[in-house]
Design an enzyme around this catalytic site. Structure first.
Site, PDB file in Angstrom:
ATOM      1  N   ASP A  64       0.878  -1.173   0.000  1.00  0.00           N
ATOM      2  CA  ASP A  64       0.000   0.000   0.000  1.00  0.00           C
ATOM      3  C   ASP A  64       0.913   1.220   0.000  1.00  0.00           C
ATOM      4  OD1 ASP A  64      -1.612   2.169   0.711  1.00  0.00           O
ATOM      5  OD2 ASP A  64      -2.865   0.982   2.074  1.00  0.00           O
ATOM      6  N   SER A 143      -0.014  11.691 -16.379  1.00  0.00           N
ATOM      7  CA  SER A 143      -1.225  11.875 -17.179  1.00  0.00           C
ATOM      8  C   SER A 143      -1.030  13.104 -18.056  1.00  0.00           C
ATOM      9  CB  SER A 143      -2.395  12.122 -16.215  1.00  0.00           C
ATOM     10  OG  SER A 143      -3.552  12.514 -16.900  1.00  0.00           O
ATOM     11  N   TYR A 156      -6.677  16.513  -8.801  1.00  0.00           N
ATOM     12  CA  TYR A 156      -5.991  15.401  -9.462  1.00  0.00           C
ATOM     13  C   TYR A 156      -4.821  15.941 -10.302  1.00  0.00           C
ATOM     14  CZ  TYR A 156      -5.119  11.615 -12.792  1.00  0.00           C
ATOM     15  OH  TYR A 156      -4.518  10.655 -13.575  1.00  0.00           O
TER      16      TYR A 156
HETATM   17  N1  LIG Z   1      -7.582   5.726 -16.655  1.00  0.00           N
HETATM   18  C1  LIG Z   1      -7.191   6.904 -17.117  1.00  0.00           C
HETATM   19  O1  LIG Z   1      -7.933   7.553 -17.882  1.00  0.00           O
HETATM   20  C2  LIG Z   1      -5.831   7.456 -16.771  1.00  0.00           C
HETATM   21  C3  LIG Z   1      -5.302   8.484 -17.559  1.00  0.00           C
HETATM   22  C4  LIG Z   1      -4.058   9.011 -17.252  1.00  0.00           C
HETATM   23  C5  LIG Z   1      -3.345   8.531 -16.182  1.00  0.00           C
HETATM   24  N2  LIG Z   1      -3.878   7.535 -15.421  1.00  0.00           N
HETATM   25  C6  LIG Z   1      -3.081   7.073 -14.271  1.00  0.00           C
HETATM   26  O2  LIG Z   1      -2.802   5.692 -14.425  1.00  0.00           O
HETATM   27  C7  LIG Z   1      -2.590   5.098 -13.154  1.00  0.00           C
HETATM   28  C8  LIG Z   1      -3.391   3.811 -13.058  1.00  0.00           C
HETATM   29  O3  LIG Z   1      -4.771   4.130 -13.148  1.00  0.00           O
HETATM   30  P1  LIG Z   1      -5.821   3.176 -13.889  1.00  0.00           P
HETATM   31  O4  LIG Z   1      -6.420   3.941 -15.003  1.00  0.00           O
HETATM   32  O5  LIG Z   1      -5.233   1.848 -14.163  1.00  0.00           O
HETATM   33  O6  LIG Z   1      -6.980   3.107 -12.762  1.00  0.00           O
HETATM   34  P2  LIG Z   1      -7.476   1.926 -11.807  1.00  0.00           P
HETATM   35  O7  LIG Z   1      -7.931   0.779 -12.627  1.00  0.00           O
HETATM   36  O8  LIG Z   1      -8.433   2.604 -10.872  1.00  0.00           O
HETATM   37  O9  LIG Z   1      -6.154   1.500 -11.021  1.00  0.00           O
HETATM   38  C9  LIG Z   1      -5.610   2.266  -9.986  1.00  0.00           C
HETATM   39  C10 LIG Z   1      -4.775   1.337  -9.134  1.00  0.00           C
HETATM   40  O10 LIG Z   1      -4.159   2.107  -8.095  1.00  0.00           O
HETATM   41  C11 LIG Z   1      -4.377   1.378  -6.892  1.00  0.00           C
HETATM   42  N3  LIG Z   1      -4.262   2.186  -5.686  1.00  0.00           N
HETATM   43  C12 LIG Z   1      -5.013   3.231  -5.283  1.00  0.00           C
HETATM   44  N4  LIG Z   1      -4.591   3.656  -4.091  1.00  0.00           N
HETATM   45  C13 LIG Z   1      -3.539   2.853  -3.742  1.00  0.00           C
HETATM   46  C14 LIG Z   1      -2.670   2.757  -2.615  1.00  0.00           C
HETATM   47  N5  LIG Z   1      -2.794   3.574  -1.578  1.00  0.00           N
HETATM   48  N6  LIG Z   1      -1.688   1.818  -2.625  1.00  0.00           N
HETATM   49  C15 LIG Z   1      -1.551   0.956  -3.642  1.00  0.00           C
HETATM   50  N7  LIG Z   1      -2.371   0.973  -4.722  1.00  0.00           N
HETATM   51  C16 LIG Z   1      -3.341   1.895  -4.749  1.00  0.00           C
HETATM   52  C17 LIG Z   1      -5.760   0.776  -7.065  1.00  0.00           C
HETATM   53  O11 LIG Z   1      -5.967  -0.239  -6.072  1.00  0.00           O
HETATM   54  P3  LIG Z   1      -7.428  -0.637  -5.517  1.00  0.00           P
HETATM   55  O12 LIG Z   1      -7.986  -1.594  -6.513  1.00  0.00           O
HETATM   56  O13 LIG Z   1      -7.145  -1.280  -4.203  1.00  0.00           O
HETATM   57  O14 LIG Z   1      -8.206   0.631  -5.403  1.00  0.00           O
HETATM   58  C18 LIG Z   1      -5.608   0.246  -8.468  1.00  0.00           C
HETATM   59  O15 LIG Z   1      -4.872  -0.952  -8.490  1.00  0.00           O
HETATM   60  C19 LIG Z   1      -2.973   6.157 -12.110  1.00  0.00           C
HETATM   61  O16 LIG Z   1      -1.809   6.750 -11.596  1.00  0.00           O
HETATM   62  C20 LIG Z   1      -3.771   7.169 -12.920  1.00  0.00           C
HETATM   63  O17 LIG Z   1      -3.696   8.472 -12.374  1.00  0.00           O
HETATM   64  C21 LIG Z   1      -5.097   6.973 -15.689  1.00  0.00           C
END
Ligand SMILES: NC(=O)c1ccc[n+]([C@@H]2O[C@H](COP(=O)([O-])OP(=O)(O)OC[C@H]3O[C@@H](n4cnc5c(N)ncnc54)[C@H](OP(=O)(O)O)[C@@H]3O)[C@@H](O)[C@H]2O)c1
Length: 287
Positions: A64, A143, A156
């Site tokens: 975490d 991002s 964010y």
């Molecule tokens: N999706 C988009 O449109 C997008 C665009 C640009 C950048 N991003 C970036 O890409 C990255 C991954 O996001 P995603 O799109 O794959 O979203 P996601 O499916 O919601 O995945 C986010 C991950 O982060 C984990 N997380 C949250 N808080 C945490 C903590 N305290 N310790 C460890 N893990 C934690 C979540 O775990 P839980 O399952 O336990 O919550 C999940 O595994 C993020 O940094 C996000 O800002 C996403």
């Protein structure tokens, strides 16, 4: 050749999960991946996607980013079993979509704790290992919102801007120790991110303190932002392959935009040092 050891955060879903599988599946066990998540009760999806390499090149562990006590067991295991950590991928992240004047301070702290302070603390824990090796690569997932502020995503974006600045600073600071840094800058990606951000904080739309004009503007802006990005949405796998490219480039770049659209936005930001052109785009649509 020995596998390169990789630690990734936030692998229960989305980009972290995809990157873990893409790297673990590379031929000749090129990477040995420690895919971490804060709640290993959610490991089933990753186990399924990576079943061919599970416990061979893919190891699922608990971590975490907001609990530094969880770092040591994973880092100790990596050092005891592999003697080195080649790549850290700071992927875990949390969004916040909200009418800014209603954003609860606790929610703001939570976003910064996860996206900035947690990421920094894990990076701090890894730097001495990489310094000792005199090698390493730290890849931070930010991002397009890490270089362009997006309405109703101010907190964010602020957290991702913070990681961009932190990464540039560390990249220069740790250059003499041969520790490289890269930023991965996706636009919209189809993951659980939206669902997770919605559940983490209310948008403020239900707040009696917000005037009707603001609520209408918020809803209309959401539609416009969605439409403007509709053609550019990527899959988590696509981002996983950009991360693979960063991890395998002989001379990795500081920044990787993940699509032509994200690259165009980065170029337009750099082309206008006043920032006024960017405001003009939103001035035309925020009615
Ligand atoms: N999706 C988009 O449109 C997008 C665009 C640009 C950048 N991003 C970036 O890409 C990255 C991954 O996001 P995603 O799109 O794959 O979203 P996601 O499916 O919601 O995945 C986010 C991950 O982060 C984990 N997380 C949250 N808080 C945490 C903590 N305290 N310790 C460890 N893990 C934690 C979540 O775990 P839980 O399952 O336990 O919550 C999940 O595994 C993020 O940094 C996000 O800002 C996403």
């Amino acid at each position: 050749m020995a596998s390169r050891t990789v630690l990734i955060t936030g692998c229960s879903s989305g980009i972290g999960l995809a990157a873990a599988v893409v790297l673990a599946k590379q031929p000749d066990a090129k990477f040995k991946v420690y895919a971490t998540m804060r709640n290993t009760g959610k490991k089933e999806e990753l186990e399924k996607a990576g079943r061919d390499c599970l416990d061979k090149t893919l190891f699922i562990r608990a971590l975490d980013v907001n609990d530094a006590k969880t770092f040591k067991p994973v880092l100790d295991e990596i050092i005891n079993s592999d003697g080195k950590l080649d790549i850290l991928i700071n992927n875990a992240g949390q969004g916040m979509l909200v009418i800014s004047e209603t954003a609860p301070v606790e929610g703001v702290r939570q976003v910064f704790n996860t996206n900035v302070i947690g990421l920094f603390q894990l990076t701090q824990a890894v730097i001495p290992i990489m310094k000792k090796q005199q090698s390493g690569h730290i890849i931070n997932v930010t991002s397009v919102g890490g270089f362009m502020g997006v309405p109703y995503n101010a907190i964010y974006c602020a957290s991702k801007f913070a990681v961009e600045g932190m990464t540039e600073g560390l990249a220069c600071e740790l250059m003499p120790d041969n520790i490289r840094f890269s930023l991965i800058e996706p636009g919209p990606v189809t993951t659980k991110f939206r669902e997770n951000l919605q559940s983490a904080s209310g948008t403020g739309l239900d707040s009696p303190d917000v005037d009707e004009d603001t609520k209408k503007r918020f809803l209309s802006m959401m539609t416009k932002i969605r439409d403007s990005y509709a053609h550019a949405t990527q899959t988590a796998d696509e981002i996983g392959y950009v991360i693979l490219k960063a991890a395998t480039d002989e001379n990795p770049s500081l920044r990787y935009q993940t699509s032509a659209d994200a690259e165009r936005r980065a170029k337009s930001k750099l082309a206008d040092p006043t920032g006024n052109n960017y405001l003009d785009i939103y001035r035309k649509v925020i009615e």
